[in-house]
Design a protein around this motif. Structure first.
Motif, PDB file in Angstrom:
ATOM      1  N   PHE A 142      49.301  -7.244 -23.197  1.00 10.75           N
ATOM      2  CA  PHE A 142      49.277  -6.033 -22.395  1.00 10.75           C
ATOM      3  C   PHE A 142      48.320  -6.182 -21.212  1.00 10.75           C
ATOM      4  O   PHE A 142      47.253  -6.779 -21.349  1.00 10.75           O
ATOM      5  CB  PHE A 142      48.746  -4.844 -23.205  1.00 10.75           C
ATOM      6  CG  PHE A 142      49.507  -4.530 -24.449  1.00 10.75           C
ATOM      7  CD1 PHE A 142      50.673  -3.787 -24.398  1.00 10.75           C
ATOM      8  CD2 PHE A 142      49.050  -4.973 -25.679  1.00 10.75           C
ATOM      9  CE1 PHE A 142      51.371  -3.495 -25.559  1.00 10.75           C
ATOM     10  CE2 PHE A 142      49.746  -4.681 -26.850  1.00 10.75           C
ATOM     11  CZ  PHE A 142      50.914  -3.943 -26.784  1.00 10.75           C
ATOM     12  N   PHE A 173      38.972  -8.536 -28.943  1.00 14.06           N
ATOM     13  CA  PHE A 173      39.325  -7.347 -28.165  1.00 14.06           C
ATOM     14  C   PHE A 173      40.850  -7.201 -28.146  1.00 14.06           C
ATOM     15  O   PHE A 173      41.564  -8.165 -27.892  1.00 14.06           O
ATOM     16  CB  PHE A 173      38.813  -7.473 -26.729  1.00 14.06           C
ATOM     17  CG  PHE A 173      39.164  -6.297 -25.854  1.00 14.06           C
ATOM     18  CD1 PHE A 173      38.450  -5.111 -25.950  1.00 14.06           C
ATOM     19  CD2 PHE A 173      40.223  -6.368 -24.966  1.00 14.06           C
ATOM     20  CE1 PHE A 173      38.777  -4.021 -25.159  1.00 14.06           C
ATOM     21  CE2 PHE A 173      40.555  -5.283 -24.163  1.00 14.06           C
ATOM     22  CZ  PHE A 173      39.822  -4.108 -24.268  1.00 14.06           C
ATOM     23  N   GLY A 174      41.335  -5.987 -28.419  1.00 16.33           N
ATOM     24  CA  GLY A 174      42.783  -5.840 -28.438  1.00 16.33           C
ATOM     25  C   GLY A 174      43.253  -4.404 -28.452  1.00 16.33           C
ATOM     26  O   GLY A 174      42.463  -3.457 -28.342  1.00 16.33           O
ATOM     27  N   PHE A 175      44.576  -4.264 -28.567  1.00 16.39           N
ATOM     28  CA  PHE A 175      45.244  -2.971 -28.545  1.00 16.39           C
ATOM     29  C   PHE A 175      46.189  -2.835 -29.732  1.00 16.39           C
ATOM     30  O   PHE A 175      46.867  -3.790 -30.103  1.00 16.39           O
ATOM     31  CB  PHE A 175      46.123  -2.831 -27.295  1.00 16.39           C
ATOM     32  CG  PHE A 175      45.410  -2.975 -25.996  1.00 16.39           C
ATOM     33  CD1 PHE A 175      44.716  -1.912 -25.455  1.00 16.39           C
ATOM     34  CD2 PHE A 175      45.443  -4.170 -25.303  1.00 16.39           C
ATOM     35  CE1 PHE A 175      44.067  -2.039 -24.240  1.00 16.39           C
ATOM     36  CE2 PHE A 175      44.794  -4.310 -24.084  1.00 16.39           C
ATOM     37  CZ  PHE A 175      44.105  -3.245 -23.550  1.00 16.39           C
ATOM     38  N   GLU A 229      42.278  -2.941 -18.515  1.00 13.13           N
ATOM     39  CA  GLU A 229      42.040  -3.614 -19.797  1.00 13.13           C
ATOM     40  C   GLU A 229      43.214  -4.556 -20.061  1.00 13.13           C
ATOM     41  O   GLU A 229      44.346  -4.263 -19.674  1.00 13.13           O
ATOM     42  CB  GLU A 229      41.980  -2.593 -20.950  1.00 13.13           C
ATOM     43  CG  GLU A 229      40.824  -1.598 -20.823  1.00 13.13           C
ATOM     44  CD  GLU A 229      40.903  -0.443 -21.820  1.00 13.13           C
ATOM     45  OE1 GLU A 229      42.017  -0.108 -22.291  1.00 13.13           O
ATOM     46  OE2 GLU A 229      39.844   0.130 -22.108  1.00 13.13           O
ATOM     47  N   ALA A 230      42.952  -5.661 -20.756  1.00  7.98           N
ATOM     48  CA  ALA A 230      44.041  -6.592 -21.063  1.00  7.98           C
ATOM     49  C   ALA A 230      43.750  -7.359 -22.331  1.00  7.98           C
ATOM     50  O   ALA A 230      42.585  -7.612 -22.675  1.00  7.98           O
ATOM     51  CB  ALA A 230      44.244  -7.566 -19.906  1.00  7.98           C
ATOM     52  N   ALA A 231      44.815  -7.718 -23.046  1.00 16.66           N
ATOM     53  CA  ALA A 231      44.696  -8.581 -24.226  1.00 16.66           C
ATOM     54  C   ALA A 231      46.009  -9.325 -24.408  1.00 16.66           C
ATOM     55  O   ALA A 231      47.077  -8.816 -24.033  1.00 16.66           O
ATOM     56  CB  ALA A 231      44.375  -7.762 -25.475  1.00 16.66           C
ATOM     57  N   ALA A 285      48.373  -6.493 -29.588  1.00 13.33           N
ATOM     58  CA  ALA A 285      47.936  -7.812 -29.121  1.00 13.33           C
ATOM     59  C   ALA A 285      46.413  -7.861 -29.202  1.00 13.33           C
ATOM     60  O   ALA A 285      45.739  -6.824 -29.087  1.00 13.33           O
ATOM     61  CB  ALA A 285      48.386  -8.073 -27.691  1.00 13.33           C
ATOM     62  N   ARG A 286      45.889  -9.072 -29.431  1.00 13.13           N
ATOM     63  CA  ARG A 286      44.432  -9.219 -29.540  1.00 13.13           C
ATOM     64  C   ARG A 286      44.017 -10.563 -28.955  1.00 13.13           C
ATOM     65  O   ARG A 286      44.651 -11.578 -29.204  1.00 13.13           O
ATOM     66  CB  ARG A 286      44.001  -9.128 -31.012  1.00 13.13           C
ATOM     67  CG  ARG A 286      42.504  -9.074 -31.211  1.00 13.13           C
ATOM     68  CD  ARG A 286      42.111  -8.903 -32.679  1.00 13.13           C
ATOM     69  NE  ARG A 286      42.649  -7.698 -33.299  1.00 13.13           N
ATOM     70  CZ  ARG A 286      42.196  -6.471 -33.062  1.00 13.13           C
ATOM     71  NH1 ARG A 286      41.193  -6.278 -32.228  1.00 13.13           N
ATOM     72  NH2 ARG A 286      42.744  -5.438 -33.677  1.00 13.13           N
ATOM     73  N   ASN A 287      42.958 -10.538 -28.156  1.00  5.01           N
ATOM     74  CA  ASN A 287      42.370 -11.772 -27.647  1.00  5.01           C
ATOM     75  C   ASN A 287      41.634 -12.514 -28.761  1.00  5.01           C
ATOM     76  O   ASN A 287      41.287 -11.911 -29.784  1.00  5.01           O
ATOM     77  CB  ASN A 287      41.372 -11.464 -26.526  1.00  5.01           C
ATOM     78  CG  ASN A 287      42.038 -10.945 -25.269  1.00  5.01           C
ATOM     79  OD1 ASN A 287      43.203 -11.229 -25.009  1.00  5.01           O
ATOM     80  ND2 ASN A 287      41.281 -10.180 -24.483  1.00  5.01           N
TER      81      ASN A 287
END
Lengths: 119, 119
Positions: free
Chosen positions: B61, A59-61, B51-53, A53-55
């Motif tokens: 997440f 920023f993301g994972f 942390e979050a996205a 997921a990504r904002n």
């Protein structure tokens, strides 16, 4: 569309949490590479699943699940993946953090059903 | 703006990976609750970071870092957090998965510096 969730698997297993700030999230070349890596990872021994997921601000994972630490090390050293990691460091990521962790507990909920394990 | 990254901490420590599909990601009430929970979590014993996205389609997440499993259990049982969890299940999340894992290795990269630990 495929579910964005990795399959539910009983622990123990391993997770790689790749937290990153993408400097150019609209780069089409990145999207191609990311999809290639996701497809390639799924062919590796010990691969269990992938989620991402990504904002909007980049920023993301990228989170991948593996049977063992050896499976993670083996994937990390794959030649195509090493190349992708180099591109990531040189061209795409302003900042990243990688954490390798052993999943000890897991539980899930769906709107119409519950799978347990919750304490 | 504050960094979206949790601080770099030498392992071992624990992580809670909360993967979720939000059914109403534009719900302002959710945003208020999420921010309250983030602020409250940061006051709990053993809290290390958050942390979050989230993708535009609502998949995302929330990842929190903790000194110990006991710290995680203590936070999970906080009355305000229990209430937030209930609201999440009843009103906001179509589907979620929670994984608790022990972080064993970590390394990071910034565009102008590198912190090591990489193998």
């Amino acid at each position: 569309m495929a579910s964005p969730f990795a399959p539910f698997i009983e622990p123990p297993y391993y997770v790689v949490i790749f937290t990153n700030q993408h400097g150019a999230p609209d780069d089409a070349e990145y999207d191609v590479m990311a999809e290639e890596m996701e497809t390639l990872a799924a062919t590796m021994p010990g691969y269990l699943g992938f989620e991402a997921a990504r904002n909007e601000d980049g920023f993301g994972f990228a989170i991948s699940y593996w049977e063992s630490e050896d499976a993670i090390k083996n994937w990390k050293r794959h030649a195509d993946h090493l190349n992708a990691q180099r591109r990531g460091r040189s061209d795409w990521y302003d900042d990243y953090m990688v954490r390798v962790a052993k999943v000890e507990r897991a539980y899930s909920m769906k709107r119409t059903e519950k799978t347990a394990g919750d304490d």
